[in-house]
Motif scaffolding. Structure first.
Motif, PDB file in Angstrom:
ATOM      1  N   ASN B 756       0.999  -1.001   0.022  1.00  0.00           N
ATOM      2  CA  ASN B 756      -0.284  -0.159  -0.079  1.00  0.00           C
ATOM      3  C   ASN B 756       0.836   1.019  -0.076  1.00  0.00           C
ATOM      4  N   VAL B 757       0.967   2.136  -0.594  1.00  0.00           N
ATOM      5  CA  VAL B 757       0.967   3.478  -0.827  1.00  0.00           C
ATOM      6  C   VAL B 757       0.128   4.722  -0.405  1.00  0.00           C
ATOM      7  N   GLU B 758       0.249   5.090   0.663  1.00  0.00           N
ATOM      8  CA  GLU B 758      -0.303   6.761   0.880  1.00  0.00           C
ATOM      9  C   GLU B 758       0.886   7.927   0.566  1.00  0.00           C
ATOM     10  N   GLY B 759       0.061   8.632   1.418  1.00  0.00           N
ATOM     11  CA  GLY B 759       0.742  10.496   1.128  1.00  0.00           C
ATOM     12  C   GLY B 759       1.264  11.006  -0.110  1.00  0.00           C
ATOM     13  N   VAL B 760       0.540  10.113  -1.523  1.00  0.00           N
ATOM     14  CA  VAL B 760       1.314  11.191  -2.244  1.00  0.00           C
ATOM     15  C   VAL B 760       0.173  12.395  -2.681  1.00  0.00           C
ATOM     16  N   ASP B 761      -0.007  13.477  -2.558  1.00  0.00           N
ATOM     17  CA  ASP B 761      -0.782  14.453  -2.159  1.00  0.00           C
ATOM     18  C   ASP B 761      -1.756  14.582  -3.926  1.00  0.00           C
ATOM     19  N   SER B 762      -0.326  14.444  -5.120  1.00  0.00           N
ATOM     20  CA  SER B 762      -0.858  14.872  -6.092  1.00  0.00           C
ATOM     21  C   SER B 762      -1.627  13.477  -6.612  1.00  0.00           C
ATOM     22  N   GLY B 763      -1.469  12.595  -5.982  1.00  0.00           N
ATOM     23  CA  GLY B 763      -2.133  11.242  -6.388  1.00  0.00           C
ATOM     24  C   GLY B 763      -1.083  10.324  -7.526  1.00  0.00           C
TER      25      GLY B 763
END
Lengths: 284, 816
Positions: B756-763
């Motif tokens: 899982n990947v989180e925290g990429v503000d621009s998507g």
């Protein structure tokens, strides 16, 4: 009744040697290895025979130190509690214990060494006096708060230590001039036969005995009120007051006996092992 | 032969039964009061008000002696012969154990009593020890008979508070193997029936106080003699009886008289014994036949001795207590026990002298505050609790102190924030006085208070993050709070378990608390030993943790994390070992916001490789805009070109600052962010030198820590170990473009099914999983989850391309 028992003696050194100048010299203690545990040792006047018993004094046995032969003298309860030889060593006097009406009673018995026969010389009674005077004209025996001294049959009662609570282990020197005894609260002393010239020997000591006219030995122990923490054979030169410890700290000494005749010392450990020490300095 | 010896022993001691007409005057009893003198072997106990080793205080040698002396006199009064091994208590009286048993034998004693008491603080029971020969067998059967009789009689003493039944044991068995096989020195050479009596525990302070009392000594001695009568079934018994007991306060605790009693107390012993209580035994004509005044040794003990059988009235009281009268019947040869509570006189109404929570300068109270009350005397607990009410209601419990002169109502969790509470105490609250006409409050008491707006201890951040990873070797975790915490007992509030529920222990000596400053709290939690690489762990901190204001977390903190091996990296040349610390030198002039030069020293713990690593310490002067600078120089630096990679092992300080590395060619320096220091322990970070001028050779020549504004981490230290190099021109992983931007959260690591990947503000535009050969083994577009269930276990790089065009590369582990 006399039962012959096979016996072997082996000698081994277990306790170290610690002595310095001007103190009694002695051999390294050697273990006398016999089967079973040995308690309450008493040497004969000539030092050739050792009486001993079980831990609770039940039974009385003799050990010929020259041959290693063990003889059973009596199997009775308490027979091993402080037996005493006659002055010439030909007889052994001792008591056995029986309950009479539920109470402790003790008889007096005589064992003739030569014939190996036992004779009851007093019926069980509540008397607790020492047996030393049975056939001796000269002896010293404690009677709790005093010492009974007989010199050539003349009996006197001594209380040589001021404020003494009780006396124990009194004996007369080989030359018949001094008394050695313990007052358990005040220490080990020597004095003249009339109680004069009282000299302290050591602050504490059990089983004090004469090695020769100028040397005595005793067991010095410390405890915590429950068990013996350390215990040693200590020799004292009476003239100089110099002392020597004849055993090492790993050796918990139980009881001690000695014979001035051949200057041998026998001691037991609290676990019932038997050892012998021989002083090596000549008698002065 | 053994059998015949046994029979002879039985003949010696056997037959002590009722068939014989034994009288006390027939008997010879040897008494050995154990120990003697005032040395450590004589068992002193520090007992208020005496100093340790004060000879006026408790010594077992003293109590043993007086029990023995009483026994001697009781026996003497009955015509029995008795002998004492000592009659004084001086150092000279510490005679050898062998001489004692010899004297008992010499005297022809019928029985031997060695009188003692036992060590043991938290318990109080009797122990009778008899001689065994051999181990496991009483030397005489009557040893056991006598021991049981004595134990039974001493146990009947109701003045003591016994915590269990008596123990009767052989001496060799009892002390084996600790004390060898020799057994008790005083019993070893006895040939008479006897025992050593441990009459209770003198380290148990309530019992020690009783053992300071002459009546108590006397009654124990009386029980010894009674035991002798029963053992022999003597014709004569005690023709009188005794009345015994303890006088104690019905309400006040022992702390009323003894400052801060920290010793163990059970049952009635918790209440204050009454010193100076007058105890009178009154016959039918109104005549006082015997009188005692309890001593001042905090035991309340009395024994009215040798009383003629009959009916009496027992009258007990003094100036401070109401007098109690009770009928008692005295029976010959018995003890009648009358343990008596007394009600203290408080001939005045109850007053509340202090009330309410402590109010701060702002006029408000902390949400952790208890409702505190103080009184003009001790309070009757039940009446207070029934009279108390608080609005709005608060679940809580009562705690009393100062012998009930003060009381606290403590909220179970906390008070609510920004609430005004009203407390009402009805007029029915009263003192414990049961006789005075008006022990209640004169009128009800009401008061109000308002709480502040903070009611919970908050967790501000923690490491590792949920589903994050830590290097497996002796890792350190950290939880931070908005206020300093109370660390006492925190280890009981923390559980760390693996997937099989095995507990991971904390290395308590290495844990640290509240090291942040500025009022913030933290718990730096060092784990005991290593974790298992690839294993998942669950961390849980109970919500019962409280801050220094006593406010609780309220809710549990729980997260999961993984253990990895940070050194499990694709092979690459080491261009710096950091074994020599002088390759880094702090540069104060080039730094910003520092007044103290940053340092670089050798670190052997922690380190990952070789003989050492370098610890880089810094101290920012303010909370923001600082940069700590170090120069890096070596004789033969690694030439670097655009597209090359430089990797670094970093032991982070969880400061949230950033570590940067500078590469220079001539006057052109390019800075690259290595990592945000959002972790503790070791991590590996790699930068791609993608902005170097083509055709120029660069070298690493400096490093810096860029301060991220924070009120709590102005000081810190990181450790760096091996620096790796990857040739960008050689292909492989070197062709991955990354700018290291953002605080992307990737989990779990290691992963078995999905990442899982989180925290990429621009998507996320695209994710690619690249193996060490540079091949893309999995990819996904437009999602935040990449499936790795069919990927072989191993180390991969995850390249994430954001919708704004930025990209980042992270190392991930697939494991199953």
């Amino acid at each position: 009744m006399k039962i012959m028992t096979t016996f072997f003696v082996s000698v081994m050194a277990v306790c170290g040697f610690s002595a310095s100048a001007l103190v009694p010299n002695f051999t390294t203690p050697h273990r006398i290895d016999i089967s079973g545990e040995v308690y309450h040792p008493v040497l004969s006047p000539d030092g050739s025979t050792l009486l001993f018993s079980s831990a609770d004094h039940t039974g009385l046995n003799s050990l010929d130190l020259a041959t290693g032969k063990i003889s059973v003298i009596d199997k009775s309860a308490a027979a091993g509690f402080e037996p005493t030889f006659s002055h010439d060593g030909s007889k052994i006097y001792y008591r056995t214990a029986v309950k009479v009406n539920g109470l402790m009673n003790r008889d007096v018995r005589c064992f003739d060494v030569k014939s190996s026969t036992m004779t009851e010389i007093a019926k069980p009674n509540r008397d607790s006096r020492a047996l030393k005077g049975i056939d001796r004209q000269t002896y010293a025996a404690t009677d709790f708060d005093h010492i009974n001294v007989s010199v050539d049959g003349k009996l006197s009662s001594l209380d040589p230590v001021a404020g003494a609570h009780t006396y124990q282990w009194a004996s007369i020197s080989p030359d018949g001039t001094r008394i050695l005894f313990s007052e358990p609260f005040k220490g080990v002393f020597v004095c003249n036969l009339d109680g004069t010239d009282l000299k302290p020997v050591m602050p504490k000591g059990d089983y004090p005995c004469w090695i020769d006219d100028s040397t005595v030995a005793a067991v010095v122990s410390h405890d915590d009120g429950y068990i013996v923490l350390d215990s040693a054979v200590v020799l004292v030169d009476l003239a100089s007051g110099a002392t020597a410890t004849a055993t090492t700290p790993d050796c918990l000494v139980g009881e001690l006996t000695a014979s001035p005749a051949n200057r041998s010392i026998i001691f037991t450990t609290v676990e019932g092992e038997l050892y012998q020490i021989n002083p090596t300095n000549t008698e002065r | 032969m053994k059998r015949s010896l046994t029979l002879l022993v039985l003949a010696l001691v056997g037959g002590l039964s009722s068939v014989w007409a034994v009288k006390m005057s027939d008997l010879k009893i040897y008494i050995n009061p154990g120990h003697g003198g005032y040395t450590s072997n004589d068992r002193p106990i520090q007992l208020y008000p005496f100093a340790q080793n004060d000879t006026a205080g408790y010594w077992e040698s003293t109590s043993n002696l007086y029990k023995g002396l009483h026994m001697y006199h009781i026996l003497d009064s009955l015509g029995a012969q008795a002998k004492l091994s000592r009659i004084k208590n001086t150092e000279a009286d510490d005679r050898s154990l062998g001489s004692i048993s010899k004297e008992a034998n010499d005297w022809g004693s019928d029985l031997f009593f060695s009188i003692h008491s036992n060590a043991g603080e938290g318990v109080n029971y009797l122990l009778m020890l008899y001689r065994e020969e051999p181990m496991g067998t009483p030397r005489y059967p009557e040893n056991l008979t006598l021991s049981n009789i004595v134990a039974q009689n001493l146990q009947s003493n109701e003045m003591s508070n016994w915590t269990r039944k008596p123990q009767v044991a052989g001496d060799v068995t009892f002390y084996y193997p600790g004390w060898g096989t020799a057994g008790l020195g005083v019993l070893r050479n006895l040939y008479v029936v006897g025992l050593l009596s441990e009459g209770g525990m003198h380290e148990h302070r309530p019992q020690a106080y009783r053992l300071m009392n002459d009546d108590y000594w006397w009654l124990e001695a009386w029980h010894f003699v009674k035991s002798i009568m029963e053992f022999y079934n003597t014709e004569d018994r005690f023709v009188t009886g005794n009345v015994a007991g303890v006088v104690y306060d019905d309400h006040n605790l022992r702390s009323m008289d003894i400052p801060n009693p920290t010793f163990t107390m059970h049952g009635r012993d918790k209440l204050a014994p009454v010193c100076g209580a007058v105890v009178e035994l009154v016959d039918a004509t109104g005549k006082v036949v015997q009188k005692r005044t309890t001593d001042n040794m905090f035991n309340g003990v009395f024994v009215l001795r040798n009383v003629a059988p009959g009916d009496y009235t027992l009258r007990i009281g003094n100036d401070k207590y109401y007098t109690v009268e009770q009928p008692v019947t005295v029976t010959a040869n018995e003890v009648t026990y009358c343990n008596t509570p007394l009600n203290m006189k408080r001939e005045f109404p109850l007053e509340i002298t202090v009330k309410g929570p402590v109010t701060g300068e702002d006029g408000l109270v902390s949400c952790s505050s208890p409702i505190e009350l103080e009184f003009n005397t001790d309070i009757d607990e039940q009446s207070l609790e029934e009279a108390f009410s608080i609005t709005p209601p608060v679940a809580g419990y009562w705690k009393y102190a100062d012998n009930n002169h003060s009381a606290k109502y403590i909220p179970e969790v906390s008070l609510e924030p920004d609430v005004t509470y009203t407390v009402n105490i009805a007029g029915t609250a009263r003192t414990p006085d049961k006789t005075y006409s008006h022990p209640q409050l004169m009128e009800p008491v009401n008061f109000s208070f308002t709480t502040r707006n903070r009611s919970r201890l908050d967790v501000t951040e923690y490491y590792p993050a949920d589903q994050g990873a830590v290097h497996f070797a002796a890792p350190t975790l950290e939880v931070r709070f908005d206020k300093t915490i109370k660390p006492t007992g925190i280890q009981n509030l923390i559980t760390i378990t693996d997937t099989e529920n095995n507990k991971v222990n904390l290395n308590s000596r290495a844990c640290q608390y509240n090291k942040l400053g500025n009022g913030f709290g933290n718990a730096v939690l060092a784990l005991q030993g290593n974790l298992k690489v690839g294993e998942k762990y669950t961390f849980k901190l109970s919500g019962d943790l409280r801050d220094t204001e006593s406010l609780p977390m309220g809710e549990d903190l729980q997260f999961e994390f993984y253990a990895n091996d940070v050194t499990d990296q694709p092979e690459a040349p080491v261009i710096e070992t950091f074994d020599v610390p002088t390759v880094l030198v702090g540069n104060l002039e080039a730094s910003k916001g520092l007044t103290v030069k940053p340092t670089a020293i050798k670190s052997t713990n922690p380190k990952l490789f070789g003989t050492g690593a370098v610890k880089m310490s810094y101290s920012f002067a303010d909370t923001h805009d600082g940069e700590a600078m170090w120069d890096y120089s070596v004789a033969e630096p690694q030439p670097l070109e655009t597209g090359d990679h430089v990797g670094l092992y970093v032991n982070g300080d969880f400061s949230n600052h950033e570590l940067w590395i500078g590469v220079t060619a001539g006057t052109d320096t390019k800075w690259h962010r290595v990592c945000a220091l959002t972790f503790r322990g070791w991590e590996y970070h790699e930068v791609v030198l993608d902005d170097l001028e083509a055709g120029y050779v660069y070298n690493v020549d400096r490093m810096k820590i860029v301060q991220v504004e924070s009120p709590i981490t102005q000081k810190g230290a990181i450790v760096v170990d091996d620096m790796l190099y990857r040739d960008g021109a050689a292909g492989g992983v070197g062709d991955i473009i990354a700018d290291g931007a953002g605080n992307v959260n990737i989990y779990p690591i290691p992963a078995s099914d999905v990442i899982n990947v989180e925290g990429v503000d621009s998507g996320i535009a695209k994710m690619e999983l690249v193996n060490v050969a540079g091949a893309v083994v999995a990819e996904v577009s437009g999602g935040s989850i990449i499936n790795v269930s069919s990927i072989e276990s191993g180390v991969y790089l995850l390249r994430i391309t954001a919708c704004d065009g930025k990209s980042t590369v992270s190392r991930v582990v697939v494991s199953r």
